[in-house]
Design an enzyme around this catalytic site. Structure first.
Site, PDB file in Angstrom:
ATOM      1  N   GLU A 132      32.277  -3.460  18.695  1.00 14.71           N
ATOM      2  CA  GLU A 132      30.969  -2.724  18.025  1.00 14.71           C
ATOM      3  C   GLU A 132      31.250  -1.886  16.944  1.00 14.71           C
ATOM      4  OE1 GLU A 132      28.747  -0.695  20.838  1.00 14.71           O
ATOM      5  OE2 GLU A 132      27.015  -0.619  19.522  1.00 14.71           O
ATOM      6  N   ALA A 273      33.449   5.470  25.140  1.00 11.00           N
ATOM      7  CA  ALA A 273      33.631   4.176  26.000  1.00 11.00           C
ATOM      8  C   ALA A 273      32.645   2.868  25.342  1.00 11.00           C
ATOM      9  CB  ALA A 273      33.221   4.279  27.376  1.00 11.00           C
ATOM     10  N   MET A 274      33.045   1.725  25.967  1.00  3.16           N
ATOM     11  CA  MET A 274      32.312   0.590  25.423  1.00  3.16           C
ATOM     12  C   MET A 274      31.858  -0.556  26.403  1.00  3.16           C
ATOM     13  SD  MET A 274      31.245  -0.868  22.480  1.00  3.16           S
ATOM     14  CE  MET A 274      30.358  -2.508  22.856  1.00  3.16           C
ATOM     15  N   GLU A 275      30.856  -1.086  26.349  1.00  2.00           N
ATOM     16  CA  GLU A 275      29.861  -1.800  27.125  1.00  2.00           C
ATOM     17  C   GLU A 275      30.305  -3.276  27.111  1.00  2.00           C
ATOM     18  OE1 GLU A 275      28.582  -0.175  24.591  1.00  2.00           O
ATOM     19  OE2 GLU A 275      26.881  -1.450  23.826  1.00  2.00           O
ATOM     20  N   GLU A 309      27.707   3.135  30.354  1.00  2.71           N
ATOM     21  CA  GLU A 309      28.231   1.870  30.205  1.00  2.71           C
ATOM     22  C   GLU A 309      27.981   0.964  31.077  1.00  2.71           C
ATOM     23  OE1 GLU A 309      29.321   2.051  26.959  1.00  2.71           O
ATOM     24  OE2 GLU A 309      29.552   4.134  27.010  1.00  2.71           O
TER      25      GLU A 309
HETATM   26  N1  TRP Z   1      28.317   1.142  22.588  1.00  2.84           N
HETATM   27  C1  TRP Z   1      29.074   2.424  22.793  1.00  2.84           C
HETATM   28  C2  TRP Z   1      28.126   3.448  23.819  1.00  2.84           C
HETATM   29  O1  TRP Z   1      27.265   4.040  23.649  1.00  2.84           O
HETATM   30  C3  TRP Z   1      29.474   3.141  21.632  1.00  2.84           C
HETATM   31  C4  TRP Z   1      30.575   2.784  20.946  1.00  2.84           C
HETATM   32  C5  TRP Z   1      32.036   2.698  21.517  1.00  2.84           C
HETATM   33  C6  TRP Z   1      31.042   2.532  19.727  1.00  2.84           C
HETATM   34  N2  TRP Z   1      33.105   2.464  20.765  1.00  2.84           N
HETATM   35  C7  TRP Z   1      32.527   2.187  19.460  1.00  2.84           C
HETATM   36  C8  TRP Z   1      30.232   2.390  18.426  1.00  2.84           C
HETATM   37  C9  TRP Z   1      33.039   2.076  18.308  1.00  2.84           C
HETATM   38  C10 TRP Z   1      30.674   2.137  17.187  1.00  2.84           C
HETATM   39  C11 TRP Z   1      32.158   2.167  17.132  1.00  2.84           C
HETATM   40  O2  TRP Z   1      28.406   3.224  24.982  1.00  2.84           O
HETATM   41 ZN    ZN Z   2      25.800   3.303  24.759  1.00  2.00          ZN
END
Ligand code: TRP
Ligand code: ZN
Length: 883
Positions: A132, A273-275, A309
């Site tokens: 993302e 963090a990333m989902e 997440e």
């Molecule tokens: N979707 C993630 C969140 O809010 C955000 C995010 C994580 C993100 N890593 C990233 C957005 C890198 C842009 C780039 O939970």
């Molecule tokens: Zn988010």
């Protein structure tokens, strides 16, 4: 290869230009052969023309960046070099079939060289991905857009010794040995998803295991992967995960949907963090916690980010976004959901205060400056620049307002409808609003304006009480100041919760016909009047209770009214709010006096009100700590708005803190000792609240008397048995120019140096000292062996803290603070543009400064803009800030 992301005039993407993709991808088979400098990626795409797009069947353009193309096959046949074109950003097939077809692409990429931390990279020897928003195109050529949903199967192959663990999205299917000391694993994710939710991780990782049984009896394996040796820091994250899973079942009827849920903690990460589906990747600072390494604040952050997440699995993954303009559809909603989770398991009032503080310190200044944008922006150059407080925090406020407008029951029904109607789809804000309308039976078309109009509305409220007729006239007016690109604003629908507070509590309020008046006023016009009847005494107005709308409020209350509400409002949030408003007004006056060279004064009425709060045992210690915390220097700057004198603000605030510390000295000392938490550390909210009140007392006592405050902090530092107490002592010392300060920092470093997360704390605290010498110290620390531009946590700890939390040193009258940030941005941009662009945002309020500093800041921002081959991330931010 030409670097396509660093162009002279980067193109703008606009919401109005949205078109569905001419081609769809149904299934993806991805085969990654890992090697540090050359990872080979084979992608097999089953594609077809999009039946919803009439003119399809022309050329097909896939996104790709920093890739080397090795081979390309269409339906099994190698493509002739004339049949396609490769640029730094795209792979275009000149003639794509008008029937289903299979495209096979072999590329390579270089994870070791990936310092941007987008796509496939290595962090501390661990391969991981961040896709993302547009990172997947740095792994393979693809239709990198969120409305192309495909079923992914991933085969990962790597050396057995270097990468014993191989993780992918979905459920594990197969694994085994391969040639040359390699092994492989195959993962299959049955849920169609956009590529931004793809992830893979490989490396030498330790694992903590648990299980969860869902409401319908499905057994789910839970795993947290960390660097070997850190297994004993995963307990809190695992516990938070299980509580999040249960809560989403109870509060929203949402169950987990795969056989396994994994979290991986990595040390180098651009955000929190990333989902990714079934495989969340976390900045390790939001996973790892042990009483001796993490503070109460760290524990609370871990809990809410794990929840955030996890909640994305439904709001984001099962239902994703049609395009990146709809980012708030998943982020605002998911922040709202994690806020509700925290509210339910901790104190609602304390959580609301924390969220409103965040909104005020981050979002309001954003909305009031050059970077202002609607919750749903209409254009961007670099989408990574739009993961903002406006999209996240204001986005959550919009969901909250809708719930206020339609009521909790209808809101829950609307969410059920949303999940039912759009599961498996890439949705829009309009579709979400439609669910709210359909479930509530209420027309909400005008609410869309909140999503499209930037700026914080200012609502002015006046009341007139007529004793003989026992009526109260309440008049409200709204205006929203212009923002870049939006010179004139229309009225919004604003739900304003209120009550009339009498001498014995809230007064019942009726309409002219004797029916009870609503608890929420709906302001829809530029100006509106309400007449309330049977108001038996002159009341004090308690307005925007619980911060029911994200607005600035100008209510004509006297100082005496505010002090009364501080002690008597039945809405605990508004007790805090009354104190904040009182303190802000006082501090603004004190600042002005300093600027004009007048003498300062004391305010016994205010300190008496604080004394009552401090001694009120009916209030939780956590809430009392909030009541005793003054608005920040940043809050005051945005309150003043023009010709800011950061030193005067700092001195005014210090003057008031010192005065409060002096006048409440005995009570603060008592509280400090009485609220010590005996026994082994527990992160529960009650214990944390006691520690928060202690920390707050320590801060005020140190403000009143630096010498004795430093002694007390030093004693706490020496005796502390958990990181919360260590850190609050050190944080106090870090802001005092006393010998204990360096002694404590040195001792802390001895302990910290073996632990990167503690080094971050050490760096951050050295950047917040409000003295001129901090500048040189930060410069020196930039050369410290632990500091690295390749490690976002280090950069944010040192430079982020300096620029965002230390207005005195950052705005040093010499302009050297601005030079420091500009130097850093120019050095960081080639390494990690996302983090550079985010830090550049610290210049956003430069036009509010007094003229000298304004000129000095402008020179440095212009120097950055003139830099060689800037990233489009940084170009967009500095360009917008200077526009
Ligand atoms: N979707 C993630 C969140 O809010 C955000 C995010 C994580 C993100 N890593 C990233 C957005 C890198 C842009 C780039 O939970
Ligand atoms: Zn988010």
């Amino acid at each position: 290869m030409e670097d396509a992301t660093r162009t002279e005039t980067p193109p703008t993407t606009r919401l109005v230009d949205y078109r569905p993709s001419a081609y769809l991808i149904d299934t993806v088979f991805l085969d990654l052969r890992l090697a540090p400098r050359e990872t080979i990626v084979r992608s097999r795409l089953e594609m077809r023309p999009n039946p919803a797009v009439p003119a399809s069947g022309a050329s097909l353009t896939l996104d790709g960046e920093a890739l080397t193309l090795r081979s390309l096959h269409l339906d099994g046949a190698a493509l002739d070099a004339h049949a396609y074109t490769v640029t730094g950003e795209h792979l275009t097939l000149h003639q794509a079939p008008v029937r289903p077809f299979v495209l096979e692409i072999e590329t390579s990429c270089d994870p070791e060289a990936n310092t941007e931390l987008s796509g496939l990279y290595r962090s501390n020897g661990i391969y991981c991905t961040q896709c993302e928003a547009e990172g997947f195109r740095r792994i393979t050529y693809y239709l990198d857009r969120p409305d192309v949903l495909a079923v992914f199967t991933t085969r990962i192959e790597g050396a057995r010794d270097e990468t014993p663990i191989l993780l992918g999205n979905g459920n594990p299917k197969e694994s085994g040995r391969a040639a040359n000391g390699h092994h492989f694993a195959i993962w299959h994710d049955p849920f169609p998803k956009p590529c931004y939710l793809f992830a893979m991780v490989a490396g030498d990782l330790a694992c903590v295991d648990d299980r969860f049984t869902t409401a319908s009896g499905r057994d789910v394996a839970l795993r947290i992967y960390v660097e070997p040796g850190k297994e004993d820091r995963c307990g809190w994250a695992m516990d938070s995960l299980k509580r999040s899973m249960r809560w989403d079942e109870e509060a929203f009827g949402r169950e987990y949907d795969l056989d396994i849920f994994m979290i991986v903690a990595v040390s180098d990460f651009n955000m929190g963090a990333m989902e990714n589906k079934g495989l969340n990747v976390f900045n390790d600072k939001y996973v790892l916690a042990r009483p001796d390494t993490a503070t109460d604040a760290d524990y609370a952050n871990i809990e809410s980010i794990i929840a955030h997440e996890y909640f994305h699995n439904w709001t984001g993954n099962r239902i994703t976004c049609r395009d990146w303009f709809q980012l708030c559809l998943k982020e605002g909603l998911t922040v709202f959901r994690d806020q509700e989770f925290t509210t339910d398991i901790r104190s609602g009032t304390v959580k609301r205060i924390a969220d409103v503080r965040l909104l005020r310190t981050q979002q309001f200044p954003e909305d009031a400056g050059p970077l202002a944008h609607p919750v749903r922006p209409e254009k961007y150059i670099e989408i990574n620049n739009f993961y903002t407080a406006t999209v996240y925090e204001k986005g959550a406020e919009l969901v909250r307002m809708m719930r206020s407008l339609i009521g909790r029951r209808a809101f829950r029904a609307a969410m059920d409808l949303y999940f039912e109607r759009h599961d498996g789809e890439a949705a829009t804000i309009e579709q979400f609003l439609r669910c709210m309308e359909d479930a509530s039976g209420r027309e909400l078309g005008s609410f869309l304006r909140w999503y499209n109009q930037a700026g914080t509305p200012l609502v002015t409220v006046t009341t007139a009480y007529d004793a003989p007729s026992q009526t109260l006239e309440l008049r409200a007016e709204q205006t929203t100041p212009p923002t870049p690109g939006q010179p004139s604003k229309a009225p919004l629908i604003i739900p304003i919760a209120f009550a009339l507070v009498g001498s014995k509590g809230d007064l019942p309020v009726t309409n002219a016909d004797g029916t009870p008046a609503p608890e929420i006023l709906e302001l829809t016009q530029a100006s509106q009047v309400w007449r309330l009847h049977e108001v038996t005494e002159r009341p004090v107005l308690s307005i925007n209770r619980g911060f029911s709308a994200p607005i600035r409020l100008n209510a004509s209350l006297s100082d005496a009214d505010r002090l009364f509400l501080m002690g008597h409002d039945s809405d605990a949030f508004n007790r805090w709010e009354a104190g904040q408003i009182y303190a802000k007004a006082l501090l603004v006056k004190l600042t002005r006096a300093l600027v004009e060279g007048r003498r300062l004064w004391e305010d016994p009425a205010y300190s008496e009100a604080l004394r009552s709060s401090l001694l009120d045992d009916r209030l939780s210690p956590a809430l009392r700590a909030e009541l005793l915390t003054l608005p920040t220097e940043g809050d005051l700057a945005s309150e003043i708005g023009t010709s800011i004198e950061p030193d005067a603000i700092h001195l005014a605030r210090r003057h008031l803190s010192a005065y409060i510390g002096r006048s409440l000295r005995d009570e603060l000392r008592q509280a400090y000792h009485r609220h010590a938490v005996p026994g082994p550390y527990s992160p529960d909210p009650a214990s944390a609240g006691n520690r928060a009140l202690r920390a707050c007392a320590l801060t005020l006592l140190a403000a009143a008397d630096a010498a004795s405050g430093a002694q007390l902090a030093w004693a706490q530092f020496a005796a502390a048995e958990n990181m919360t107490e260590t850190f609050s002592a050190l944080a106090t010392l870090a802001r005092l120019d006393r010998p204990e300060r360096d002694a404590a920092l040195e001792q802390f470093y001895e302990r910290a140096k073996s632990d990167p997360l503690l080094v971050d704390k050490w760096l951050a605290l050295q950047a917040v000292g409000p003295f001129p010498s901090t500048l040189d110290r930060v410069r020196t620390l930039m050369g410290h062996p632990e500091f690295s531009l390749k490690k976002p946590n280090k950069v944010r700890a040192l430079i982020g803290s300096f620029a965002a939390l230390n207005p005195v040193a950052f705005n040093d009258r010499s302009g050297r603070g601005y030079v420091l940030l500009a130097d850093l941005l120019l050095a960081l941009d080639p390494v990690n543009p996302q983090v550079a662009a985010r830090l550049a945002g610290n210049f956003k309020s430069w036009r509010m400064l007094e003229p000298n500093r304004q000129a000095l800041a402008r020179r440095q921002i212009e120097r950055v803009r003139a830099g060689d081959s800037l990233s489009r991330d940084l170009v967009e931010i500095v360009g917008t800030i200077l526009a």
